[in-house]
Design a protein around this motif. Sequence first.
Motif, PDB file in Angstrom:
ATOM      1  N   UNK A  96       1.139  -1.029   0.109  1.00  0.00           N
ATOM      2  CA  UNK A  96      -0.149   0.363   0.082  1.00  0.00           C
ATOM      3  C   UNK A  96       0.728   0.937   0.155  1.00  0.00           C
ATOM      4  N   UNK A  97       0.523   1.949  -1.121  1.00  0.00           N
ATOM      5  CA  UNK A  97       1.875   3.647  -1.500  1.00  0.00           C
ATOM      6  C   UNK A  97       0.526   4.155  -1.729  1.00  0.00           C
ATOM      7  N   UNK A  98       0.919   5.068  -0.920  1.00  0.00           N
ATOM      8  CA  UNK A  98      -0.719   6.138  -1.321  1.00  0.00           C
ATOM      9  C   UNK A  98      -0.216   6.624  -2.948  1.00  0.00           C
ATOM     10  N   UNK A  99      -1.605   6.505  -3.245  1.00  0.00           N
ATOM     11  CA  UNK A  99      -1.716   7.168  -4.508  1.00  0.00           C
ATOM     12  C   UNK A  99      -1.331   8.496  -4.093  1.00  0.00           C
ATOM     13  N   UNK A 100      -0.679   9.823  -3.450  1.00  0.00           N
ATOM     14  CA  UNK A 100      -0.670  10.822  -3.590  1.00  0.00           C
ATOM     15  C   UNK A 100       0.498  10.838  -3.499  1.00  0.00           C
ATOM     16  N   UNK A 101       1.137  10.224  -3.383  1.00  0.00           N
ATOM     17  CA  UNK A 101       2.385   9.445  -3.132  1.00  0.00           C
ATOM     18  C   UNK A 101       3.594   9.154  -4.523  1.00  0.00           C
ATOM     19  N   UNK A 102       2.370   8.857  -5.444  1.00  0.00           N
ATOM     20  CA  UNK A 102       2.653   8.066  -6.526  1.00  0.00           C
ATOM     21  C   UNK A 102       3.418   9.818  -7.815  1.00  0.00           C
ATOM     22  N   UNK A 103       4.490   8.893  -8.433  1.00  0.00           N
ATOM     23  CA  UNK A 103       5.112  10.611  -9.011  1.00  0.00           C
ATOM     24  C   UNK A 103       4.247  11.179  -9.458  1.00  0.00           C
ATOM     25  N   UNK A 104       2.836  10.363 -11.125  1.00  0.00           N
ATOM     26  CA  UNK A 104       2.659  11.324 -11.526  1.00  0.00           C
ATOM     27  C   UNK A 104       1.486  11.845 -10.765  1.00  0.00           C
ATOM     28  N   UNK A 113       1.009  15.886 -11.181  1.00  0.00           N
ATOM     29  CA  UNK A 113       0.090  16.657 -11.435  1.00  0.00           C
ATOM     30  C   UNK A 113      -0.763  17.437 -10.614  1.00  0.00           C
ATOM     31  N   UNK A 114      -1.135  16.609  -9.702  1.00  0.00           N
ATOM     32  CA  UNK A 114      -1.767  17.490  -8.612  1.00  0.00           C
ATOM     33  C   UNK A 114      -1.329  18.337  -7.564  1.00  0.00           C
ATOM     34  N   UNK A 115       0.329  18.398  -7.874  1.00  0.00           N
ATOM     35  CA  UNK A 115       1.106  19.418  -6.470  1.00  0.00           C
ATOM     36  C   UNK A 115       0.698  19.120  -5.550  1.00  0.00           C
ATOM     37  N   UNK A 116       0.459  17.796  -4.871  1.00  0.00           N
ATOM     38  CA  UNK A 116       0.756  17.256  -3.068  1.00  0.00           C
ATOM     39  C   UNK A 116       1.524  16.910  -3.020  1.00  0.00           C
ATOM     40  N   UNK A 117       1.465  16.756  -1.586  1.00  0.00           N
ATOM     41  CA  UNK A 117       2.206  17.297  -0.794  1.00  0.00           C
ATOM     42  C   UNK A 117       2.705  15.745   0.410  1.00  0.00           C
ATOM     43  N   UNK A 118       3.115  14.722   1.183  1.00  0.00           N
ATOM     44  CA  UNK A 118       2.528  14.182   1.728  1.00  0.00           C
ATOM     45  C   UNK A 118       1.848  14.272   2.760  1.00  0.00           C
ATOM     46  N   UNK A 119       2.333  15.729   3.666  1.00  0.00           N
ATOM     47  CA  UNK A 119       1.847  16.683   4.503  1.00  0.00           C
ATOM     48  C   UNK A 119       0.281  16.509   4.400  1.00  0.00           C
ATOM     49  N   UNK A 120      -0.481  16.527   2.626  1.00  0.00           N
ATOM     50  CA  UNK A 120      -1.763  17.002   2.660  1.00  0.00           C
ATOM     51  C   UNK A 120      -2.363  15.352   3.098  1.00  0.00           C
ATOM     52  N   UNK A 121      -2.295  14.744   3.611  1.00  0.00           N
ATOM     53  CA  UNK A 121      -2.770  13.482   3.530  1.00  0.00           C
ATOM     54  C   UNK A 121      -2.008  12.133   4.401  1.00  0.00           C
ATOM     55  N   UNK A 122      -2.122  13.068   5.691  1.00  0.00           N
ATOM     56  CA  UNK A 122      -0.966  12.607   7.166  1.00  0.00           C
ATOM     57  C   UNK A 122      -1.912  10.746   7.426  1.00  0.00           C
TER      58      UNK A 122
END
Length: 124
Positions: A64-72, A76-85
């Motif tokens: 399980x690797x969070x979708x927000x951590x996948x490079x694409x 694309x959505x300029x999300x950071x790990x801390x956006x989804x703790x």
Amino acid sequence: MLFRSTYDDALQGLPLELPPPAEPGSLHARHLYTVLADPERCGLTRDRLVAELHDRKIGTGVHYVGQHLQPYYREKYRVRPEDFPNATKHSLQTLSLPLGPNLSDRDLDDVVGALKDVLREARR
């Protein structure tokens, strides 16, 4: 079910978060046995735990690797790990222990023994 109860019983008291039990009256079709390894409790990161188990010939998985951590998605959505703790925590702390119909009792003992040894050494 046998593997689930074996792991549940054998891993009690270790500094890991075990999977929640199945709902009463149901039978879980568990295909993975995942634990959370919080570095503050374990004394080492999930990745270090995986490496230490690998050194002891115990294969584990990171499923399980969070979708927000996948490079694409990150780009694309300029999300950071801390956006989804919570998703980040689970992504960085979850590992799957060996599980399957070909595991013998000795294999399970080897997995549990190696896990206990690594965690004991990490907390020294």
